[in-house]
Design an enzyme around this catalytic site. Sequence first.
Site, PDB file in Angstrom:
ATOM      1  N   TYR A   1     -19.673 -13.744   4.960  1.00  0.00           N
ATOM      2  CA  TYR A   1     -21.091 -13.898   4.631  1.00  0.00           C
ATOM      3  C   TYR A   1     -21.525 -15.363   4.610  1.00  0.00           C
ATOM      4  O   TYR A   1     -22.655 -15.696   4.961  1.00  0.00           O
ATOM      5  CB  TYR A   1     -21.416 -13.238   3.287  1.00  0.00           C
ATOM      6  CG  TYR A   1     -21.574 -11.741   3.392  1.00  0.00           C
ATOM      7  CD1 TYR A   1     -22.621 -11.189   4.137  1.00  0.00           C
ATOM      8  CD2 TYR A   1     -20.685 -10.879   2.763  1.00  0.00           C
ATOM      9  CE1 TYR A   1     -22.763  -9.818   4.245  1.00  0.00           C
ATOM     10  CE2 TYR A   1     -20.822  -9.509   2.872  1.00  0.00           C
ATOM     11  CZ  TYR A   1     -21.865  -8.981   3.611  1.00  0.00           C
ATOM     12  OH  TYR A   1     -22.020  -7.622   3.717  1.00  0.00           O
TER      13      TYR A   1
ATOM     14  N   GLU B   1       7.790   1.479  -7.696  1.00  0.00           N
ATOM     15  CA  GLU B   1       6.820   1.869  -6.673  1.00  0.00           C
ATOM     16  C   GLU B   1       5.561   2.521  -7.241  1.00  0.00           C
ATOM     17  O   GLU B   1       4.464   2.157  -6.872  1.00  0.00           O
ATOM     18  CB  GLU B   1       7.466   2.825  -5.644  1.00  0.00           C
ATOM     19  CG  GLU B   1       6.468   3.297  -4.581  1.00  0.00           C
ATOM     20  CD  GLU B   1       7.109   4.081  -3.428  1.00  0.00           C
ATOM     21  OE1 GLU B   1       8.310   3.912  -3.186  1.00  0.00           O
ATOM     22  OE2 GLU B   1       6.385   4.854  -2.788  1.00  0.00           O
TER      23      GLU B   1
ATOM     24  N   ASP C   1      10.776   5.316  -3.943  1.00  0.00           N
ATOM     25  CA  ASP C   1      11.092   6.654  -3.459  1.00  0.00           C
ATOM     26  C   ASP C   1      12.257   6.585  -2.482  1.00  0.00           C
ATOM     27  O   ASP C   1      12.443   5.580  -1.791  1.00  0.00           O
ATOM     28  CB  ASP C   1       9.884   7.249  -2.724  1.00  0.00           C
ATOM     29  CG  ASP C   1       8.790   7.701  -3.689  1.00  0.00           C
ATOM     30  OD1 ASP C   1       9.061   7.789  -4.895  1.00  0.00           O
ATOM     31  OD2 ASP C   1       7.676   7.971  -3.223  1.00  0.00           O
TER      32      ASP C   1
END
Lengths: 360, 360
Positions: free
Chosen positions: B92, B188, B240
């Site tokens: 911007y 995680e 995981d």
Amino acid sequence: MNDLSKRIHGSARQIEADILRSRKPSLELPVRSLQNVHYNPAKGFFSLGRKRKARTLTVGTVKTFAQTLKMIATSKSLVDTQEIATKREMYYISKNWGEARFLEQDESDTIMDDVEAFFLVNREQLGFVPEEKGGDVAGRLVILDRDPSTGKTLRIDCTKFGSGAYSVPISVEDLGFETSARFILAVETAGMFQRLVKHRFWDKHRCILISLGGVPTRACRRFIRRLSDRCKIPVYAFMDGDPYGYCNIYRTLKVGSGNAAHINEYFCVPRTTFLGVTPQDIVDYDLPTHPLKEVDVKRARDALKNDPFIRRHPPWQKALEQILKMGVRAEQQAFAAHGLNHVLEVYLPEKLKAPARFLP
Amino acid sequence: MNDLSKRIHGSARQIEADILRSRKPSLELPVRSLQNVHYNPAKGFFSLGRKRKARTLTVGTVKTFAQTLKMIATSKSLVDTQEIATKREMYYISKNWGEARFLEQDESDTIMDDVEAFFLVNREQLGFVPEEKGGDVAGRLVILDRDPSTGKTLRIDCTKFGSGAYSVPISVEDLGFETSARFILAVETAGMFQRLVKHRFWDKHRCILISLGGVPTRACRRFIRRLSDRCKIPVYAFMDGDPYGYCNIYRTLKVGSGNAAHINEYFCVPRTTFLGVTPQDIVDYDLPTHPLKEVDVKRARDALKNDPFIRRHPPWQKALEQILKMGVRAEQQAFAAHGLNHVLEVYLPEKLKAPARFLP
């Protein structure tokens, strides 16, 4: 045993009594759908109607019935031990239920919604917590929490986090608050929040800053709700100027959503008003814009036609019509075109002085 | 003017001198691609090769050249005033550059990457901060920050947040640390983090808990990197047990990624080792599993073939081959099948006692 634990116990006793008398046990659940929802501006949120459905034990429902009872039992043990479980963990717990175990988390989530609706509480009160964290907080607020090892009260002073912030936990039911703030400013983006924190906006304007990070999580909405209720302070929403910011983020924060009416009571924040970015702000502050996408246009038109909240508030109808006519949207970062700190030195102070220009 | 500001000034002087002598000014930038990347285990991260490209001012490059100089000028003013701008805000700001303004943020981001690579710093050092926030922190750590209004040092004690946490700010370059922790546990999921916080795992095991919330953001990685370097403590990753956790989340945290080699130096955490969930853990702890998805299989095979990190580490090759053979994956929440707190009462203590079972 606390009240909730007693209620769970009572329901179980009733089912036991039915079985002992060789009657078919049955659970009565509210119907969870848009057809069973009312919007009452005095109440301030979408609320549940009177329609109910019965889940009776039959050959066809035996598995679901067993799963519902098992989940109710699990939630009782969570409540009694002040333990928590995420939805995903709940799904894994069921792996020990033999034939009654869930094959997919979807099944487990649906039963959890039923149990929540059955007791007319939010599932956090039953010990089931969401996977995602809540928002970030900085400013004139002391949060009261408890040290789990000593039981002593912890006073967490949100003016003392420097460039960082307090991260709202997944479950906020037991937090207390002390504040001298005049209002809560709920900010859509993490970038804008960081700018306001860096310049200690909360100090000069005596407020609490909360970063939503897009659509606020349950924990974040519940935190804002409890804080604004307990301390009786208003919430001003500062979001992007587009139909998504208006009809999704803001509407959900203020009155809740259609498909979760049984919990809106706990998660919506009726004390919220919309500070900006309004369509008129885009004109008044000469903001750089982007054209509305097709999905924006559709969203605004749908809301004008079907959203009970928008249909009750003519100023919102005018705003949506105005932005459709302008055909553009503006982000809260767009103020940077006038200088990086224009937003906190000019825009926000001017808006805060003129609450009449807020949208309801 | 600090060192970086002086370097920016020096580059600008050179370009000015070229122009005054009617020579074509030129900027020399490193080539940013996988072809220009090395993996050196001693260094511990993907690093940039020697290939360079010159951006010389010609009729065809005049706009990009002007934009690069304008962005360099903006970053100098950010550095000098200790101000920050998000990538979106930078876009911007350019709206005031007349003909040189960016039409899309993509253009602006690319030039920002070039400027970052040109000065061989990370863009946070130039005052450009990411849009997203970092991770959450709890445990045996005192963070030293500065109160921007008084200049006084703030001591932020991460043992005092109850069920909440410290939220890592977008820019972490100026934070200091004091700790008696033996290690950092990088987790995680937010749900698992909340469980460990609730039970004050950090107290008993003398550690710092950090929630990554999936793939860690730049701010989060940089925070862990600076903390582990300054305090010389190892980082244990708890993720995981699937190819995504291994090859994406963990690999990126430890050595960085291919397409951002010029900044891996700042964002990777070479002191990290992989605590679990390993494929062998799935067997040893009899975890409930889900079948590997096609994308998991593809990811593991690709990594075995092409990932320079995996190819340097035979234990990782064995692990990926094992999980491909098993054909299943397990999440860190899967321990809940053995009781909600099995993970913190059994699994983690056992693993922490046997670092030889960690993966490199």
